[in-house]
Write a protein that holds these residues in place. Structure first.
Motif, short mmCIF file in Angstrom:
data_model
loop_
_atom_site.label_atom_id
_atom_site.label_comp_id
_atom_site.label_asym_id
_atom_site.label_seq_id
_atom_site.Cartn_x
_atom_site.Cartn_y
_atom_site.Cartn_z
N ALA A 269 0.83 -1.21 0.00
CA ALA A 269 0.00 0.00 0.00
C ALA A 269 0.86 1.26 0.00
O ALA A 269 0.54 2.25 -0.66
CB ALA A 269 -0.94 -0.01 1.21
N ASP A 270 1.94 1.25 0.78
CA ASP A 270 2.84 2.41 0.84
C ASP A 270 4.11 2.11 0.04
O ASP A 270 5.22 2.40 0.48
CB ASP A 270 3.19 2.75 2.28
CG ASP A 270 3.89 1.59 3.00
OD1 ASP A 270 3.81 0.45 2.49
OD2 ASP A 270 4.51 1.84 4.05
N ASN A 271 3.93 1.56 -1.15
CA ASN A 271 5.09 1.12 -1.93
C ASN A 271 6.07 2.27 -2.16
O ASN A 271 5.66 3.42 -2.39
CB ASN A 271 4.62 0.49 -3.25
CG ASN A 271 4.37 1.51 -4.34
OD1 ASN A 271 5.30 1.95 -5.00
ND2 ASN A 271 3.10 1.88 -4.52
N PRO A 272 7.37 1.99 -2.11
CA PRO A 272 8.37 3.06 -2.20
C PRO A 272 8.54 3.65 -3.58
O PRO A 272 9.29 4.61 -3.75
CB PRO A 272 9.66 2.35 -1.75
CG PRO A 272 9.45 0.91 -2.05
CD PRO A 272 7.97 0.67 -1.84
N PHE A 273 7.84 3.11 -4.58
CA PHE A 273 7.99 3.61 -5.95
C PHE A 273 6.84 4.53 -6.36
O PHE A 273 6.68 4.85 -7.53
CB PHE A 273 8.08 2.41 -6.91
CG PHE A 273 9.13 1.42 -6.51
CD1 PHE A 273 10.48 1.75 -6.58
CD2 PHE A 273 8.78 0.17 -6.02
CE1 PHE A 273 11.45 0.85 -6.19
CE2 PHE A 273 9.75 -0.74 -5.62
CZ PHE A 273 11.09 -0.39 -5.71
N ARG A 274 6.08 4.99 -5.39
CA ARG A 274 4.88 5.76 -5.69
C ARG A 274 5.20 7.11 -6.36
O ARG A 274 4.37 7.66 -7.08
CB ARG A 274 4.08 5.99 -4.41
CG ARG A 274 4.85 6.68 -3.30
CD ARG A 274 4.07 6.67 -1.99
NE ARG A 274 4.78 7.31 -0.89
CZ ARG A 274 5.66 6.68 -0.11
NH1 ARG A 274 5.93 5.40 -0.32
NH2 ARG A 274 6.26 7.32 0.88
N ASN A 275 6.40 7.65 -6.12
CA ASN A 275 6.75 8.96 -6.69
C ASN A 275 7.66 8.86 -7.91
O ASN A 275 8.10 9.89 -8.43
CB ASN A 275 7.46 9.82 -5.63
CG ASN A 275 6.54 10.24 -4.51
OD1 ASN A 275 5.32 10.32 -4.69
ND2 ASN A 275 7.10 10.50 -3.34
N VAL A 276 7.95 7.67 -8.37
CA VAL A 276 8.95 7.51 -9.43
C VAL A 276 8.38 7.98 -10.77
O VAL A 276 7.31 7.56 -11.20
CB VAL A 276 9.41 6.04 -9.54
CG1 VAL A 276 10.36 5.87 -10.73
CG2 VAL A 276 10.10 5.61 -8.25
N ARG A 277 9.13 8.86 -11.43
CA ARG A 277 8.76 9.31 -12.77
C ARG A 277 9.60 8.60 -13.84
O ARG A 277 9.20 8.53 -15.00
CB ARG A 277 8.94 10.82 -12.91
CG ARG A 277 10.37 11.30 -12.78
CD ARG A 277 10.49 12.80 -12.99
NE ARG A 277 11.88 13.24 -12.92
CZ ARG A 277 12.75 13.17 -13.93
NH1 ARG A 277 12.36 12.67 -15.10
NH2 ARG A 277 13.98 13.59 -13.78
N LEU A 278 10.78 8.06 -13.44
CA LEU A 278 11.67 7.43 -14.41
C LEU A 278 12.39 6.25 -13.77
O LEU A 278 13.05 6.40 -12.74
CB LEU A 278 12.70 8.44 -14.92
CG LEU A 278 13.76 7.90 -15.89
CD1 LEU A 278 13.11 7.51 -17.23
CD2 LEU A 278 14.86 8.93 -16.11
N PHE A 279 12.23 5.08 -14.37
CA PHE A 279 13.03 3.90 -14.03
C PHE A 279 14.07 3.71 -15.13
O PHE A 279 13.76 3.85 -16.32
CB PHE A 279 12.16 2.64 -13.97
CG PHE A 279 11.12 2.64 -12.88
CD1 PHE A 279 11.42 2.17 -11.61
CD2 PHE A 279 9.83 3.10 -13.13
CE1 PHE A 279 10.45 2.15 -10.61
CE2 PHE A 279 8.86 3.08 -12.15
CZ PHE A 279 9.17 2.60 -10.88
N VAL A 280 15.30 3.38 -14.74
CA VAL A 280 16.37 3.13 -15.70
C VAL A 280 16.91 1.73 -15.46
O VAL A 280 17.23 1.36 -14.32
CB VAL A 280 17.51 4.15 -15.58
CG1 VAL A 280 18.61 3.84 -16.59
CG2 VAL A 280 16.98 5.56 -15.78
#
Length: 515
Positions: A269-280
């Motif tokens: 629910a509080d996953n740490p990738f919630r704010n990610v705009r770019l994965f590389v």
């Protein structure tokens, strides 16, 4: 700002009064008492201190300084310290076997070896131990307080750094890069503020890599120049959830194996990738189910996945962008995208005649790039075998499509007639969500052997049979868990070692000539 001298990089960035904060998942091995938060000036001071340590241990300009230790970002700090002295850092993964390490140290003959493990030290003039020292070895206490000499510059075409290849097919190769190849051609380009994919000043940048490899050395030369708000450096992806949750990133670069380990975090629910705009993703392609899970974990409207393909010897060769909609449509991850415009050229040739083949036909992939390495330490004949008229033999089999994209089939050494092992792996992982990883191995005289990784080492036989009904004939699967597979420092499976374990030999259909 763009990087010029990696030996003084942190001092140059600090002089610009950047407000970047660096967060670690555990203290540096070279500074265990300094905590897990640093400013850029503090990193600059640590690099200068480390240069003093290496100077006291006997490192001189032009000589090699080998580093082999637990995975952490201080690999790159030690590299910058050695470069400051005019020495050449050679970064060796702590995952290397004793035999491989012995071979690489013999080729390097370093003046100084920095290590935290018992190693065959007779190939180094002095050993600086980060753990319990052996007889005649120095410790950090022996060299602390030594003032570093003034920074020493080198010619852009002189050796700058040595990194090794992943070693999935045997003893890794020692790759030599110069300032011209890895800084001027790669890091300076990445230090541009490119729209959408470039690092922004308000970004929280997370990186989970194998820091002995060349990718993070190049990344260091760009990301600190771009001065993001925060940089989160992860040494152990398997235990990174707490740090990522406390410092939610906006951009993430990680090993493919790290993304696989993080897939369960994406469903929290509080996953740490919630704010990610770019994965590389670098080093290797990531299977679609993993990409899908992480892109959907982001709460941004249009998060992007940037997939890069390249080699230690060449740097990045192609790139590809994926959106949620694109990855939902994707069946396999082996579309590697297009060559970097103006920087890379690719051609596909017949593996026997080396004559170019028409687009749409498979063959060996050759690359032309100004970022190509200049040598293999101790194996220069091998380097010359892979270089032909300015073209570099990647050792990969692929297809250059009429649209200009690259489809990767297999490493030449891993090839199976009439089958793409990599594509088969993608299909199986797409159809069976419980499969964390699938590796298809081929050997003459028997059907391809699928090795299937699940969380508990079990797989429903009925689901397996249903998933492979339309695939070529495969041997019964060998089902196992993540930790039971032999892996490199970058998390790649050592395919030939695994093949030997399972069938007693490492004979393959390929020649292995260009690995």
């Amino acid at each position: 700002m763009r990087p010029h001298d990696m030996g003084t990089l942190f001092h140059e960035v600090a002089a610009r009064r950047t407000h970047t904060t660096v967060v670690l998942d555990r203290p540096f091995d070279i500074a265990p008492d300094r905590g897990t938060r640093f400013t850029v000036p503090q990193l600059a001071d640590l690099v200068e201190e480390a240069a003093g340590w290496l100077h006291a241990a006997g490192a001189c300009p032009g000589e090699r300084v080998a580093v082999v230790k637990r995975n952490h970002y201080d690999y790159d700090l030690l590299a910058c310290a050695a470069i400051r002295l005019g020495a050449v850092p050679a970064l060796l993964s702590g995952h290397l076997s004793d035999d491989a390490l012995e071979t690489l140290l013999k080729r390097l003959e370093p003046a100084v070896l920095v290590t935290d493990r018992p190693v065959p030290a007779h190939h180094a003039r002095r050993v600086l131990s980060l753990d319990v020292p052996g007889e005649g070895e120095l410790t950090l206490d022996d060299v602390r307080g030594t003032r570093a000499p003034a920074p020493r510059r080198r010619h852009d075409d002189d050796p700058l750094v040595v990194n090794h290849t992943s070693g999935t097919t045997g003893t890794p190769k020692l790759v030599v890069h110069t300032t011209s190849t890895i800084v001027n051609r790669l890091a300076r380009f990445e230090a541009l503020r490119i729209p959408v994919v470039g690092t922004r000043r308000d970004d929280v940048v997370a990186n989970a890599s194998s820091y002995s490899h060349g990718r993070t050395f190049c990344w260091t030369g760009s990301v600190f120049c771009l001065a993001p708000r925060k940089i989160v450096l992860l040494s152990d992806p398997a235990s990174a959830g707490e740090v990522l949750t406390a410092h939610p990133p906006t951009t993430v670069e990680a090993l493919p194996s790290a993304y696989v380990r993080w897939r369960p975090l994406a469903h929290q629910a509080d996953n740490p990738f919630r704010n990610v705009r770019l994965f590389v993703s670098t080093y290797d392609a990531v299977h679609p189910p993993v990409v899908r899970a992480l892109l959907h974990a982001s709460r941004r409207r249009r998060p992007l996945w940037m997939q890069g393909w390249g080699q230690t010897e060449t740097g990045p060769l192609t790139f590809r962008f994926l959106t949620r909609a694109a990855v939902d449509r994707a069946n396999h991850a082996r579309d590697l995208g297009r060559p970097l415009p103006g920087r890379t050229r690719l051609q596909v040739v017949d593996p026997v005649t080396f004559q170019p083949v028409p687009r749409g036909r498979p063959g060996l992939v050759l690359a032309r790039t100004g970022a190509r390495c200049t040598a293999y330490v101790g194996e220069q004949d091998r380097w010359h075998d892979k270089e032909t008229g300015g073209w570099w033999n990647t050792g990969d089999l692929g297809v250059l499509t009429r649209g200009g994209t690259v489809l990767l089939l297999d490493r030449e050494v891993d090839t199976v007639p009439g089958l793409s092992c990599l594509k088969t792996e993608d299909v199986i992982e797409n159809r069976l969500p419980e499969v964390l990883e699938c590796i298809v191995l081929g050997a003459p005289g028997s059907p391809p052997l699928p090795v299937v990784v699940t969380a508990d080492g079990h797989l429903d036989p009925l689901r397996w049979r249903s998933a492979i009904t339309d695939l070529p004939v495969l041997a019964p699967p060998h089902v196992t868990t993540w930790d039971e597979l032999p892996r490199t420092g970058t998390g790649k499976v050592r395919r030939l070692e695994l093949l030997t374990r399972l069938i007693g030999h490492a004979d393959t259909h390929g020649t292995g000539r260009w690995t």
